[in-house]
Design an enzyme around this catalytic site. Structure first.
Site, short mmCIF file in Angstrom:
data_model
loop_
_atom_site.label_atom_id
_atom_site.label_comp_id
_atom_site.label_asym_id
_atom_site.label_seq_id
_atom_site.Cartn_x
_atom_site.Cartn_y
_atom_site.Cartn_z
N LYS A 48 -54.05 19.92 86.79
CA LYS A 48 -52.99 19.94 87.79
C LYS A 48 -52.38 21.33 87.86
O LYS A 48 -52.37 22.06 86.87
CB LYS A 48 -51.91 18.89 87.50
CG LYS A 48 -51.17 19.10 86.20
CD LYS A 48 -50.10 18.06 86.00
CE LYS A 48 -49.30 18.31 84.74
NZ LYS A 48 -48.53 19.56 84.73
N LYS A 72 -47.14 17.57 80.28
CA LYS A 72 -47.46 19.00 80.32
C LYS A 72 -46.53 19.74 81.29
O LYS A 72 -45.89 19.13 82.15
CB LYS A 72 -48.92 19.20 80.73
CG LYS A 72 -49.93 18.57 79.78
CD LYS A 72 -49.94 19.27 78.43
CE LYS A 72 -51.00 18.69 77.50
NZ LYS A 72 -50.60 17.49 76.80
N ASP A 73 -46.51 21.09 81.16
CA ASP A 73 -45.64 21.92 81.99
C ASP A 73 -45.90 21.72 83.48
O ASP A 73 -47.03 21.45 83.90
CB ASP A 73 -45.87 23.40 81.66
CG ASP A 73 -45.51 23.73 80.22
OD1 ASP A 73 -46.27 23.32 79.33
OD2 ASP A 73 -44.48 24.38 79.99
N LYS A 74 -44.86 21.89 84.28
CA LYS A 74 -45.02 21.83 85.74
C LYS A 74 -45.50 23.16 86.30
O LYS A 74 -46.53 23.22 86.99
CB LYS A 74 -43.69 21.44 86.41
CG LYS A 74 -43.79 21.47 87.94
CD LYS A 74 -42.46 21.15 88.61
CE LYS A 74 -42.60 21.23 90.13
NZ LYS A 74 -41.33 20.92 90.82
#
Length: 697
Positions: free
Chosen positions: A305, A334-336
């Site tokens: 993503k 997880k991080d954006k």
């Protein structure tokens, strides 16, 4: 950071472990500047599960290097967590079901009494293995009193109407105890109330015994417990039509939604009342092939993503696949603002269907790869760690730094953190970095059972005019849940689930409670954990400021030698004064609790700090059980220090855009730094970078 800043790196009163000066820089200027790749439990990058075995070999070599490096003592075991468990309590109690029972292997082929249904309960744990002698004796006496009361023809003696066996924190133990009690005492029912097992008399059993024999009543209730879809139960042959009619009516009244009854003639011209489970809509007789097809389908895949939250990506995938968000399992969020790769498993979706979807969604910032069948879902924390490839841009010295080589500052900072580690704070993205309302604020409102406030905080908009924030502003102004629903895009799954429930039940305490319950357990507990993480950060900062890196009397460590089946708290050791004097332990062995109702606090100033801090938010230990929201927060422990593994770096020269190996002192003609390392589960690269750079990121 999004803006060039030289402000100190601070969140939730954080402090630093190392004393180097640091430097300034910017991260996440584009998603490709921050790449996160999950490492699975076999120590392999999830991007190379099926195609590249060389990478697995390389990572194994790295782990060997880490184990051989004994210059600094440290614990290499992953974080230890107490399993969070949903306290499922509809209407404040939950009757025992047959989820823990083995299926019966017998079925009634004709209707002779010899074929009365027999439950196969041999695998159910015995009460002796689940209860101590005192509790077992109390249960036996309670059962005798119930029988005596039913059999007494005179005025019955007064006995308690229920018996509490006390709390059982392990869900599997509770399920086993439910089943064992029903096996040995079918005339009793068991109820779960916030982890506590309560035993009561089964009034349905007593009424049924007025119509049929005790043996038949017992067999019938065991048949209900087993819940085999195609199984049947036959009562004894009965030539009295009026009596059979009473049996039909009783079962229809008490269990009509679950079973149906019919009478069949036998060879002696009597009739037998036969009970079977109702077929669900569209069900037919099942063959063995049908039963195999009925087993759950799991499909594993790697999710890539870009610039998306994990839950947002799941929301989009669930709406496209026509499944629930709760059908997806993963090892962590997880991080954006990054490109991330992580393992996922989805239930009820075939690999073929997922591959077909994967070809049509790449433009959405989502890419699916390594699609394959799986046998079970993933669990949170089921990973070896995460690998990071990061570029820090716009490098410069702190404004108050004395004249020095920038590369000297960078070299000093990186080497210090490699040697000494960093404080294991939860990163700012855990709390909704940059948002007007952070997730820990919602969590605190939920813990204080201010459910309307929690909903309003959830729908607090950001300072932008995109469709999502326009919808949130509209809701806060009008409380029109139905109108807001029409304004939101389909991938906003959490918002839509809340709004549907609010539209149905209203925006009051009861309605908001039902709205929060409409979210999957993992989403509800997410906000509670954010608050607990904030408190842990503040506690870690206080611990380092108060005692530094010295291990002191009252600190907590995980005991190296303890029984494998002992409870988590039994593995926690409190440091003594003698051990402090002998310097028996090092700071990287110290743990701090994540607040909950089943954890131990340090026996020093840090423990006192925890109690004062919770009191400030009007919270006590009992507050971490929330029956109304079906949430149970036992707590866990987290190491104070962590280390980056295999940290390498290089400089990127702007003039020629070339990388130069780190460690050499070059001219200050570069403005970017490339870093590569991996961290243990639940560690944050932004926190590690914050310790290195000592600036706001």
């Amino acid at each position: 950071m999004e803006k060039d800043s030289c402000r100190p790196f601070m969140f939730h009163s954080s402090s630093y472990l190392n004393d180097h000066v640091g430097f300034c820089g910017s991260i996440k200027q584009s998603p490709s500047d921050f790449v996160v790749t999950e490492i699975d439990t076999s120590r392999q990058l999830v991007t190379e599960i099926t195609t590249d075995h060389k990478s697995k070999e390389t990572l194994s070599e790295q782990l060997e290097i880490r184990q051989q490096n004994c210059k600094r003592p440290r614990l290499s075991s992953p974080e230890v967590y107490v399993e969070e468990e949903c306290c499922s309590i509809p209407d404040d109690s939950a009757l025992c079901t047959a989820e823990g029972l083995p299926p019966s292997t017998r079925e009634v082929e004709d209707f002779q009494y010899d074929n009365v249904f027999a439950c196969q309960l041999d695998k159910v744990d015995t009460l002796d293995s689940l209860l101590d002698d005192s509790a077992h004796e109390q249960l036996r006496l309670f059962a005798c009193n119930v029988k005596d009361m039913w059999n007494s023809k005179s005025e019955p003696a007064v006995h308690p109407s229920e018996l509490s066996l006390g709390p059982f924190l392990d869900k599997k133990d509770r399920a086993s105890l439910h089943c064992a009690i029903r096996k040995q005492y079918p005339f009793l029912i068991t109820v779960t109330k916030c982890g506590e097992i309560v035993v009561k008399a089964n009034q349905d059993y007593q009424e049924l015994c007025c119509l049929v024999s005790e043996e038949e009543a017992c067999g019938f209730l065991k048949f209900l417990d087993a819940r085999m879809e195609d199984s049947k139960f036959a009562f004894r042959p009965d030539g009295n039509k009026e009596h059979r009619k009473k049996v039909h009516h009783f079962i229809s009244k008490k269990f009509g939604k679950l079973v149906e009854t019919k009478s069949f003639s036998d060879s002696q011209q009597s009739a037998v009342v036969v009970v079977r489970f109702r077929e669900r809509s569209g069900f037919r007789k099942r063959t063995n092939a049908d039963l195999r097809q009925k087993q759950e389908i799991y499909t594993a895949f790697t999710l890539r993503k870009e610039n998306l939250e994990t839950l947002e990506a799941i929301g989009y995938l669930s709406s496209e696949l026509g499944v629930l968000s709760s059908d997806f399992s993963y090892t962590g969020i997880k991080d954006k603002k990054a490109i991330t790769y992580q393992a996922m498993v989805v239930k009820k979706v075939t690999p073929k269907s997922l591959k077909e979807l994967g070809r049509s969604i790449e433009k959405k910032g989502i890419c699916l790869s390594n699609v394959r069948s799986a046998s079970q879902p993933l669990r949170l924390g089921q990973l070896q760690g995460n690998h990071f490839d990061i570029i820090v841009r716009n490098l410069k010295q702190h404004s108050n730094d004395c004249p020095a080589s920038l590369k000297e500052r960078i070299f000093e900072a990186i080497e210090n953190v490699k040697k000494n580690g960093f404080i294991n704070y939860y990163g700012p993205q855990r709390f909704g970095q940059g948002q007007n309302v952070q997730t820990d604020q919602i969590g605190l409102a939920l813990l204080n059972e201010k459910l309307v406030k929690a909903v309003r905080l959830f729908f607090t908009p950001e300072d932008t005019d995109d469709p999502v924030n326009k919808a949130k502003k509209y809701f806060l102004q009008t409380e029109d849940a139905k109108g807001t629903l029409a304004m939101l895009p389909d991938f906003k799954v959490r918002e839509k689930m809340l709004l549907r429930a609010l539209n149905r039940y209203g925006i009051n305490q009861e309605g908001c409670c039902r709205a929060w319950l409409s979210l999957p357990h993992s989403m509800r507990i997410f906000y509670i954990h954010a608050y607990c993480s904030k408190i842990w950060n503040e506690a870690a900062s206080y611990r380092i400021k108060t005692y530094g890196t010295k291990v002191v009397n009252g600190d907590l460590i995980l005991a190296e030698e303890s029984a494998a089946n002992s409870s988590l708290n039994a593995k926690v050791h409190v440091v003594t004064s003698a051990e402090e004097m002998a310097d028996k332990y090092t700071i990287n062995q110290v743990i701090l609790p994540m607040v909950g109702h089943n954890i131990q606090y340090p026996a020093n100033k840090v423990g006192e700090w925890y109690h004062k801090r919770l009191a400030r938010d009007e919270l006590q230990a009992c507050k971490f059980r929330l029956p109304a929201l079906q949430l149970n927060v036992p707590g866990c422990y987290r190491h104070v220090l962590k280390y980056p593994h295999n940290l390498t770096y290089s400089f990127i020269e702007d003039k020629e855009n070339e990388k130069v190996t780190g460690g050499s002192l070059l001219e200050d003609s570069v403005s970017s730094l490339s870093m590569s390392f991996w961290l243990d589960p639940s560690c944050y690269a932004t926190v590690c970078l914050g310790e290195i750079m000592k600036c706001d990121i």
